[in-house]
Design a protein around this motif. Structure first.
Motif, PDB file in Angstrom:
ATOM      1  N   LEU A 119       0.811  -1.208   0.000  1.00 29.45           N
ATOM      2  CA  LEU A 119       0.000   0.000   0.000  1.00 29.45           C
ATOM      3  C   LEU A 119       0.850   1.266   0.000  1.00 29.45           C
ATOM      4  O   LEU A 119       0.430   2.294  -0.552  1.00 29.45           O
ATOM      5  CB  LEU A 119      -0.951  -0.004   1.199  1.00 29.45           C
ATOM      6  CG  LEU A 119      -2.100  -1.005   1.093  1.00 29.45           C
ATOM      7  CD1 LEU A 119      -2.956  -0.989   2.346  1.00 29.45           C
ATOM      8  CD2 LEU A 119      -2.959  -0.723  -0.141  1.00 29.45           C
ATOM      9  N   GLN A 120       2.023   1.221   0.593  1.00 27.18           N
ATOM     10  CA  GLN A 120       2.897   2.393   0.536  1.00 27.18           C
ATOM     11  C   GLN A 120       3.210   2.769  -0.909  1.00 27.18           C
ATOM     12  O   GLN A 120       3.290   3.950  -1.246  1.00 27.18           O
ATOM     13  CB  GLN A 120       4.182   2.124   1.317  1.00 27.18           C
ATOM     14  CG  GLN A 120       3.998   2.170   2.829  1.00 27.18           C
ATOM     15  CD  GLN A 120       5.279   1.836   3.576  1.00 27.18           C
ATOM     16  OE1 GLN A 120       6.198   1.222   3.027  1.00 27.18           O
ATOM     17  NE2 GLN A 120       5.355   2.221   4.837  1.00 27.18           N
ATOM     18  N   LEU A 123      -0.567   3.822  -2.772  1.00 30.82           N
ATOM     19  CA  LEU A 123      -1.386   4.966  -2.364  1.00 30.82           C
ATOM     20  C   LEU A 123      -1.426   6.092  -3.394  1.00 30.82           C
ATOM     21  O   LEU A 123      -2.523   6.589  -3.718  1.00 30.82           O
ATOM     22  CB  LEU A 123      -0.905   5.490  -1.010  1.00 30.82           C
ATOM     23  CG  LEU A 123      -1.288   4.636   0.199  1.00 30.82           C
ATOM     24  CD1 LEU A 123      -0.637   5.195   1.465  1.00 30.82           C
ATOM     25  CD2 LEU A 123      -2.801   4.565   0.375  1.00 30.82           C
ATOM     26  N   ARG A 127      -4.888   7.332  -5.217  1.00 28.77           N
ATOM     27  CA  ARG A 127      -5.382   8.707  -5.100  1.00 28.77           C
ATOM     28  C   ARG A 127      -5.716   9.297  -6.467  1.00 28.77           C
ATOM     29  O   ARG A 127      -6.624  10.133  -6.584  1.00 28.77           O
ATOM     30  CB  ARG A 127      -4.336   9.593  -4.424  1.00 28.77           C
ATOM     31  CG  ARG A 127      -4.098   9.291  -2.947  1.00 28.77           C
ATOM     32  CD  ARG A 127      -3.286  10.404  -2.304  1.00 28.77           C
ATOM     33  NE  ARG A 127      -2.683   9.972  -1.057  1.00 28.77           N
ATOM     34  CZ  ARG A 127      -1.416   9.596  -0.918  1.00 28.77           C
ATOM     35  NH1 ARG A 127      -0.603   9.604  -1.971  1.00 28.77           N
ATOM     36  NH2 ARG A 127      -0.949   9.217   0.249  1.00 28.77           N
ATOM     37  N   ALA A 133      -8.642   0.471  -1.308  1.00 26.84           N
ATOM     38  CA  ALA A 133      -7.699  -0.511  -0.784  1.00 26.84           C
ATOM     39  C   ALA A 133      -8.438  -1.450   0.156  1.00 26.84           C
ATOM     40  O   ALA A 133      -9.216  -1.002   1.006  1.00 26.84           O
ATOM     41  CB  ALA A 133      -6.556   0.171  -0.038  1.00 26.84           C
ATOM     42  N   THR A 162      -4.850  -1.180   9.272  1.00 26.72           N
ATOM     43  CA  THR A 162      -5.806  -0.685   8.283  1.00 26.72           C
ATOM     44  C   THR A 162      -6.578   0.506   8.824  1.00 26.72           C
ATOM     45  O   THR A 162      -6.786   1.510   8.121  1.00 26.72           O
ATOM     46  CB  THR A 162      -6.784  -1.799   7.883  1.00 26.72           C
ATOM     47  OG1 THR A 162      -6.061  -2.950   7.441  1.00 26.72           O
ATOM     48  CG2 THR A 162      -7.717  -1.349   6.772  1.00 26.72           C
ATOM     49  N   LEU A 165      -4.255   3.552   8.995  1.00 19.82           N
ATOM     50  CA  LEU A 165      -3.979   4.047   7.648  1.00 19.82           C
ATOM     51  C   LEU A 165      -5.180   4.814   7.107  1.00 19.82           C
ATOM     52  O   LEU A 165      -5.028   5.856   6.471  1.00 19.82           O
ATOM     53  CB  LEU A 165      -3.635   2.873   6.726  1.00 19.82           C
ATOM     54  CG  LEU A 165      -3.139   3.228   5.321  1.00 19.82           C
ATOM     55  CD1 LEU A 165      -1.836   4.013   5.387  1.00 19.82           C
ATOM     56  CD2 LEU A 165      -2.944   1.959   4.489  1.00 19.82           C
ATOM     57  N   GLN A 169      -5.364   8.654   5.923  1.00 18.16           N
ATOM     58  CA  GLN A 169      -5.660   8.895   4.505  1.00 18.16           C
ATOM     59  C   GLN A 169      -7.164   9.107   4.335  1.00 18.16           C
ATOM     60  O   GLN A 169      -7.865   8.297   3.710  1.00 18.16           O
ATOM     61  CB  GLN A 169      -5.194   7.702   3.664  1.00 18.16           C
ATOM     62  CG  GLN A 169      -3.736   7.328   3.817  1.00 18.16           C
ATOM     63  CD  GLN A 169      -2.804   8.325   3.187  1.00 18.16           C
ATOM     64  OE1 GLN A 169      -3.151   8.996   2.206  1.00 18.16           O
ATOM     65  NE2 GLN A 169      -1.589   8.445   3.721  1.00 18.16           N
ATOM     66  N   LEU A 172      -9.216   8.529   0.987  1.00 17.56           N
ATOM     67  CA  LEU A 172      -9.325   7.238   0.320  1.00 17.56           C
ATOM     68  C   LEU A 172     -10.268   6.298   1.073  1.00 17.56           C
ATOM     69  O   LEU A 172     -10.477   6.461   2.280  1.00 17.56           O
ATOM     70  CB  LEU A 172      -7.942   6.571   0.231  1.00 17.56           C
ATOM     71  CG  LEU A 172      -6.973   7.109  -0.817  1.00 17.56           C
ATOM     72  CD1 LEU A 172      -5.634   6.393  -0.707  1.00 17.56           C
ATOM     73  CD2 LEU A 172      -7.545   6.950  -2.230  1.00 17.56           C
ATOM     74  N   ILE A 174     -10.494   2.805   2.539  1.00 14.73           N
ATOM     75  CA  ILE A 174      -9.561   1.764   2.963  1.00 14.73           C
ATOM     76  C   ILE A 174     -10.302   0.828   3.910  1.00 14.73           C
ATOM     77  O   ILE A 174     -10.811   1.258   4.954  1.00 14.73           O
ATOM     78  CB  ILE A 174      -8.330   2.373   3.657  1.00 14.73           C
ATOM     79  CG1 ILE A 174      -7.604   3.314   2.685  1.00 14.73           C
ATOM     80  CG2 ILE A 174      -7.388   1.276   4.146  1.00 14.73           C
ATOM     81  CD1 ILE A 174      -6.421   4.040   3.288  1.00 14.73           C
TER      82      ILE A 174
END
Length: 233
Positions: A119-120, A123, A127, A133, A162, A165, A169, A172, A174
């Motif tokens: 995911l790093q 991302l 976006r 995700a 999760t 994150l 974020q 997004l 997730i």
């Protein structure tokens, strides 16, 4: 969307990952799918054709993840990332008192560290198109089942990862998604010698995840029961 929709799915050569890859390709998506076993991955590629980009490797391997990143960047965007690859640990499942610590480290590398690493990279590509995700979770991450300490604690860690994150974020979607018990090789390995034919097939759970993707609720942890409209065996 006018542009082609792209998905990255780890553990795409068997079980839930394979079932999801098939359905997304059927719906016109392009799927970048990973798997450790070359022969299985090649069979999936032969079945699904050019819409399935097979990338053999182990998600705990930084070189493999670098290759995934290269391919994903080449696509320009990702509409969906599903961290499906998981490690169960020893079979039969041992109690924590007897759990081999080197194996526990491998379980955590696969079930916690690798999804974050994927995911790093993903991302920025998510976006670009308001993508989604999904980290595949388990009820073993919530319930204290005896002998499930290694796998279960790794999924609990993944759930918390999760959630954090998602908080970091907010733009997004997730999700941690618990598909429930399924008729897969990994589930069979957790219950060696037992008949698991009463469990739902992975194919029957895929529509549930797709409903999550279509409805796009707020980021969080969801189970298949939250979006199931009927039970399909």
């Amino acid at each position: 969307m006018s542009q082609e929709r792209n998905a990255l799915i780890t553990g795409a050569s068997a079980g839930f990952g394979l079932a999801l890859s098939r359905e997304l390709v059927r719906r016109g998506w392009r799927v970048v799918g990973t798997g450790r076993q070359a022969e299985r991955l090649e069979r999936v590629r032969d079945e699904l054709g050019a819409a399935f980009v097979a990338v053999r490797g182990d998600v705990i391997d930084p070189a493999h993840r670098a290759r995934l990143a290269e391919i994903a960047v080449g696509l320009g965007h990702l509409d969906l990332v599903v961290n499906n690859a998981s490690a169960l640990g020893p079979s039969p499942l041992p109690t924590l008192a007897d759990y081999p610590l080197d194996v526990l480290e491998q379980v955590y590398r696969t079930n916690v560290v690798a999804p974050l690493a994927v995911l790093q990279v993903a991302l920025p590509l998510l976006r670009a198109v308001d993508g989604v995700a999904v980290n595949i979770s388990s009820d073993a991450g919530v319930e204290p089942y005896p002998a499930w300490g290694g796998y279960g604690s790794s999924k609990a860690a993944l759930d918390q990862l999760t959630a954090i994150l998602a908080a970091e974020q907010p733009g997004l979607s997730i999700y941690a998604f618990d598909p429930g018990d399924m008729r897969t090789e990994m589930h069979q390995a957790a219950f060696p010698g037992e008949d698991i034919s009463d469990r739902p097939t992975p194919e029957s759970v895929v529509p549930v995840l797709l409903r999550l993707l279509e409805q796009r609720p707020k980021s969080g942890r969801y189970t298949s029961a939250d979006f199931a409209t009927e039970v399909v065996r």
